[in-house]
Design a protein around this motif. Structure first.
Motif, PDB file in Angstrom:
ATOM      1  N   ASN A   1      50.800  54.352  30.904  1.00  0.00           N
ATOM      2  CA  ASN A   1      50.838  55.718  30.375  1.00  0.00           C
ATOM      3  C   ASN A   1      50.382  56.775  31.382  1.00  0.00           C
ATOM      4  O   ASN A   1      50.372  57.963  31.068  1.00  0.00           O
ATOM      5  N   VAL A   2      49.995  56.320  32.578  1.00  0.00           N
ATOM      6  CA  VAL A   2      49.542  57.252  33.617  1.00  0.00           C
ATOM      7  C   VAL A   2      50.751  57.813  34.348  1.00  0.00           C
ATOM      8  O   VAL A   2      51.678  57.068  34.696  1.00  0.00           O
ATOM      9  N   GLN A   3      50.732  59.111  34.607  1.00  0.00           N
ATOM     10  CA  GLN A   3      51.888  59.738  35.238  1.00  0.00           C
ATOM     11  C   GLN A   3      52.123  59.211  36.659  1.00  0.00           C
ATOM     12  O   GLN A   3      53.266  59.002  37.064  1.00  0.00           O
ATOM     13  N   ASP A   4      51.052  58.980  37.416  1.00  0.00           N
ATOM     14  CA  ASP A   4      51.172  58.515  38.798  1.00  0.00           C
ATOM     15  C   ASP A   4      50.436  57.183  38.935  1.00  0.00           C
ATOM     16  O   ASP A   4      49.224  57.151  39.182  1.00  0.00           O
ATOM     17  N   THR A   5      51.161  56.100  38.760  1.00  0.00           N
ATOM     18  CA  THR A   5      50.562  54.762  38.784  1.00  0.00           C
ATOM     19  C   THR A   5      49.877  54.462  40.104  1.00  0.00           C
ATOM     20  O   THR A   5      48.759  53.925  40.140  1.00  0.00           O
ATOM     21  N   ASP A   6      50.508  54.794  41.209  1.00  0.00           N
ATOM     22  CA  ASP A   6      49.966  54.445  42.514  1.00  0.00           C
ATOM     23  C   ASP A   6      48.661  55.194  42.794  1.00  0.00           C
ATOM     24  O   ASP A   6      47.724  54.620  43.364  1.00  0.00           O
ATOM     25  N   THR A   7      48.584  56.446  42.396  1.00  0.00           N
ATOM     26  CA  THR A   7      47.343  57.191  42.562  1.00  0.00           C
ATOM     27  C   THR A   7      46.227  56.569  41.729  1.00  0.00           C
ATOM     28  O   THR A   7      45.088  56.446  42.188  1.00  0.00           O
ATOM     29  N   ALA A   8      46.552  56.136  40.518  1.00  0.00           N
ATOM     30  CA  ALA A   8      45.548  55.492  39.664  1.00  0.00           C
ATOM     31  C   ALA A   8      45.045  54.195  40.290  1.00  0.00           C
ATOM     32  O   ALA A   8      43.837  53.913  40.264  1.00  0.00           O
ATOM     33  N   LEU A   9      45.939  53.403  40.862  1.00  0.00           N
ATOM     34  CA  LEU A   9      45.519  52.161  41.502  1.00  0.00           C
ATOM     35  C   LEU A   9      44.611  52.432  42.694  1.00  0.00           C
ATOM     36  O   LEU A   9      43.647  51.699  42.942  1.00  0.00           O
ATOM     37  N   ARG A  10      44.896  53.502  43.430  1.00  0.00           N
ATOM     38  CA  ARG A  10      44.033  53.866  44.561  1.00  0.00           C
ATOM     39  C   ARG A  10      42.687  54.385  44.086  1.00  0.00           C
ATOM     40  O   ARG A  10      41.650  54.129  44.716  1.00  0.00           O
ATOM     41  N   GLU A  11      42.665  55.098  42.970  1.00  0.00           N
ATOM     42  CA  GLU A  11      41.406  55.587  42.410  1.00  0.00           C
ATOM     43  C   GLU A  11      40.540  54.431  41.922  1.00  0.00           C
ATOM     44  O   GLU A  11      39.321  54.420  42.146  1.00  0.00           O
ATOM     45  N   LEU A  12      41.151  53.460  41.269  1.00  0.00           N
ATOM     46  CA  LEU A  12      40.406  52.275  40.854  1.00  0.00           C
ATOM     47  C   LEU A  12      39.828  51.560  42.073  1.00  0.00           C
ATOM     48  O   LEU A  12      38.685  51.085  42.047  1.00  0.00           O
ATOM     49  N   PHE A  13      40.595  51.482  43.133  1.00  0.00           N
ATOM     50  CA  PHE A  13      40.128  50.874  44.375  1.00  0.00           C
ATOM     51  C   PHE A  13      38.939  51.650  44.945  1.00  0.00           C
ATOM     52  O   PHE A  13      37.942  51.052  45.374  1.00  0.00           O
ATOM     53  N   ARG A  14      39.035  52.957  44.934  1.00  0.00           N
ATOM     54  CA  ARG A  14      37.975  53.812  45.502  1.00  0.00           C
ATOM     55  C   ARG A  14      36.642  53.598  44.809  1.00  0.00           C
ATOM     56  O   ARG A  14      35.589  53.510  45.467  1.00  0.00           O
ATOM     57  N   VAL A  15      36.634  53.508  43.476  1.00  0.00           N
ATOM     58  CA  VAL A  15      35.364  53.450  42.739  1.00  0.00           C
ATOM     59  C   VAL A  15      34.815  52.029  42.617  1.00  0.00           C
ATOM     60  O   VAL A  15      33.743  51.826  42.052  1.00  0.00           O
ATOM     61  N   THR A  16      35.539  51.046  43.147  1.00  0.00           N
ATOM     62  CA  THR A  16      35.082  49.652  43.119  1.00  0.00           C
ATOM     63  C   THR A  16      34.308  49.349  44.390  1.00  0.00           C
ATOM     64  O   THR A  16      34.718  49.744  45.488  1.00  0.00           O
ATOM     65  N   ARG A  17      33.204  48.634  44.251  1.00  0.00           N
ATOM     66  CA  ARG A  17      32.412  48.271  45.433  1.00  0.00           C
ATOM     67  C   ARG A  17      33.170  47.212  46.236  1.00  0.00           C
ATOM     68  O   ARG A  17      33.988  46.446  45.686  1.00  0.00           O
ATOM     69  N   PRO A  18      32.915  47.111  47.548  1.00  0.00           N
ATOM     70  CA  PRO A  18      33.520  46.042  48.338  1.00  0.00           C
ATOM     71  C   PRO A  18      33.175  44.672  47.747  1.00  0.00           C
ATOM     72  O   PRO A  18      32.027  44.400  47.403  1.00  0.00           O
ATOM     73  N   GLY A  19      34.168  43.827  47.598  1.00  0.00           N
ATOM     74  CA  GLY A  19      33.994  42.534  46.970  1.00  0.00           C
ATOM     75  C   GLY A  19      34.212  42.557  45.469  1.00  0.00           C
ATOM     76  O   GLY A  19      34.255  41.499  44.830  1.00  0.00           O
ATOM     77  N   GLY A  20      34.351  43.744  44.904  1.00  0.00           N
ATOM     78  CA  GLY A  20      34.576  43.886  43.469  1.00  0.00           C
ATOM     79  C   GLY A  20      36.012  43.582  43.083  1.00  0.00           C
ATOM     80  O   GLY A  20      36.876  43.352  43.943  1.00  0.00           O
ATOM     81  N   ARG A  21      36.293  43.621  41.800  1.00  0.00           N
ATOM     82  CA  ARG A  21      37.578  43.141  41.308  1.00  0.00           C
ATOM     83  C   ARG A  21      38.217  44.115  40.322  1.00  0.00           C
ATOM     84  O   ARG A  21      37.545  44.905  39.686  1.00  0.00           O
ATOM     85  N   VAL A  22      39.514  43.993  40.207  1.00  0.00           N
ATOM     86  CA  VAL A  22      40.289  44.752  39.235  1.00  0.00           C
ATOM     87  C   VAL A  22      41.036  43.766  38.348  1.00  0.00           C
ATOM     88  O   VAL A  22      41.510  42.728  38.822  1.00  0.00           O
ATOM     89  N   VAL A  23      41.105  44.085  37.056  1.00  0.00           N
ATOM     90  CA  VAL A  23      41.919  43.314  36.117  1.00  0.00           C
ATOM     91  C   VAL A  23      42.767  44.293  35.330  1.00  0.00           C
ATOM     92  O   VAL A  23      42.239  45.225  34.716  1.00  0.00           O
ATOM     93  N   ILE A  24      44.057  44.095  35.369  1.00  0.00           N
ATOM     94  CA  ILE A  24      45.000  44.955  34.641  1.00  0.00           C
ATOM     95  C   ILE A  24      45.721  44.112  33.604  1.00  0.00           C
ATOM     96  O   ILE A  24      46.336  43.088  33.938  1.00  0.00           O
ATOM     97  N   CYS A  25      45.643  44.524  32.364  1.00  0.00           N
ATOM     98  CA  CYS A  25      46.379  43.885  31.278  1.00  0.00           C
ATOM     99  C   CYS A  25      47.450  44.871  30.821  1.00  0.00           C
ATOM    100  O   CYS A  25      47.127  45.993  30.403  1.00  0.00           O
ATOM    101  N   GLU A  26      48.692  44.463  30.940  1.00  0.00           N
ATOM    102  CA  GLU A  26      49.766  45.398  30.609  1.00  0.00           C
ATOM    103  C   GLU A  26      50.976  44.633  30.087  1.00  0.00           C
ATOM    104  O   GLU A  26      51.187  43.463  30.423  1.00  0.00           O
ATOM    105  N   PHE A  27      51.750  45.289  29.240  1.00  0.00           N
ATOM    106  CA  PHE A  27      53.018  44.711  28.812  1.00  0.00           C
ATOM    107  C   PHE A  27      53.887  44.440  30.035  1.00  0.00           C
ATOM    108  O   PHE A  27      53.833  45.176  31.024  1.00  0.00           O
ATOM    109  N   SER A  28      54.681  43.384  29.977  1.00  0.00           N
ATOM    110  CA  SER A  28      55.484  43.006  31.124  1.00  0.00           C
ATOM    111  C   SER A  28      56.815  42.438  30.661  1.00  0.00           C
ATOM    112  O   SER A  28      57.285  42.783  29.569  1.00  0.00           O
ATOM    113  N   GLN A  29      57.405  41.565  31.465  1.00  0.00           N
ATOM    114  CA  GLN A  29      58.744  41.044  31.169  1.00  0.00           C
ATOM    115  C   GLN A  29      58.669  39.571  30.788  1.00  0.00           C
ATOM    116  O   GLN A  29      58.234  38.736  31.595  1.00  0.00           O
ATOM    117  N   PRO A  30      59.078  39.208  29.579  1.00  0.00           N
ATOM    118  CA  PRO A  30      59.101  37.782  29.206  1.00  0.00           C
ATOM    119  C   PRO A  30      59.887  36.964  30.220  1.00  0.00           C
ATOM    120  O   PRO A  30      60.920  37.407  30.734  1.00  0.00           O
TER     121      PRO A  30
END
Length: 231
Positions: free
Chosen positions: A124-153
């Motif tokens: 639902n975010v207008q700019d997906t790539d910017t959001a992914l970079r923002e999540l990266f920015r606020v995560t400490r080195p060695g930290g992790r991201v988990v994305i749960c999203e609808f996808s393709q069967p």
């Protein structure tokens, strides 16, 4: 009532979620045929929050998704740009530090969180790539991201049936259980337009995340993507 369009203007999306906030969790349980609870459990396992860790739950809505992290003893911040969702959530869970924030310009310092996660919100975010970079920015080195999203069967016959459910069955069901059924027409359209599993993984890598992998849930209806910020 408000329905967002697929160009995902932030004010349209926020207003749409404001409209459905009161019954959002119940509606999701009905429309997912009860699978939403299973998906939340799998997200909690993937995030693997620990006591005293800081977890950002982006697009947290009413914070139903945040509760498993808080239960581990982690410090979880539910963040959303729908003030309607935040208001409902704060009324239910006044102890949680609800924070208003836009995924493309997060109100947090660099290297703040041990884990960042977003469930059914990145779409639902207008700019997906910017959001992914923002999540990266606020995560400490060695930290992790988990994305749960609808996808393709992954199974083609099921993918066809699923697509028909989204566009034909979901809107009538939403009319019966939701205060804003048009919002769920947008939901169906946005799922069909969303990148598949390999394409989202590639975008995570482009944003800087390493060791990117995904796991399918419910035959690929939903996918869990995970990555790490290099140390």
């Amino acid at each position: 009532m408000t329905r967002a369009s697929l160009d995902k203007q932030p004010h349209e999306v926020a207003t749409m979620f404001d409209d459905v906030a009161a019954n959002y969790d119940r509606t999701n349980d009905v429309l997912s045929l009860g699978q939403a609870r299973l998906w939340r459990k799998e997200v909690a396992k993937a995030v693997d929050a620990r006591p005293a860790q800081k977890v950002l739950d982006l697009a947290a809505g009413t914070a139903t998704s945040s509760l498993p992290f808080a239960a581990t003893g982690a410090y979880v911040v539910p963040c959303d740009f729908s003030t309607g969702m935040l208001k409902v959530g704060k009324g239910r869970h006044p102890h949680l530090p609800f924070t208003a924030g836009d995924a493309t310009k997060l109100p947090f310092k660099d290297d703040t969180f041990d884990a960042v996660t977003i469930s059914f919100g990145l779409r639902n975010v207008q700019d997906t790539d910017t959001a992914l970079r923002e999540l990266f920015r606020v995560t400490r080195p060695g930290g992790r991201v988990v994305i749960c999203e609808f996808s393709q069967p992954t199974w083609k016959p099921f993918r066809t049936v699923y697509s028909e459910y989204l566009m034909r069955a979901l809107p009538p069901v939403a009319t019966a259980v939701s205060s804003n059924p048009d919002a769920y027409v947008y939901l169906a359209e946005s799922i069909r337009a969303w990148p598949d599993q390999p394409a989202l993984a590639a975008r995570l890598q482009q944003a800087g995340w390493s060791k990117v992998a995904w796991r399918n849930l419910t035959g690929g209806v939903v996918a869990l993507h995970r990555g790490y910020k290099p140390q």
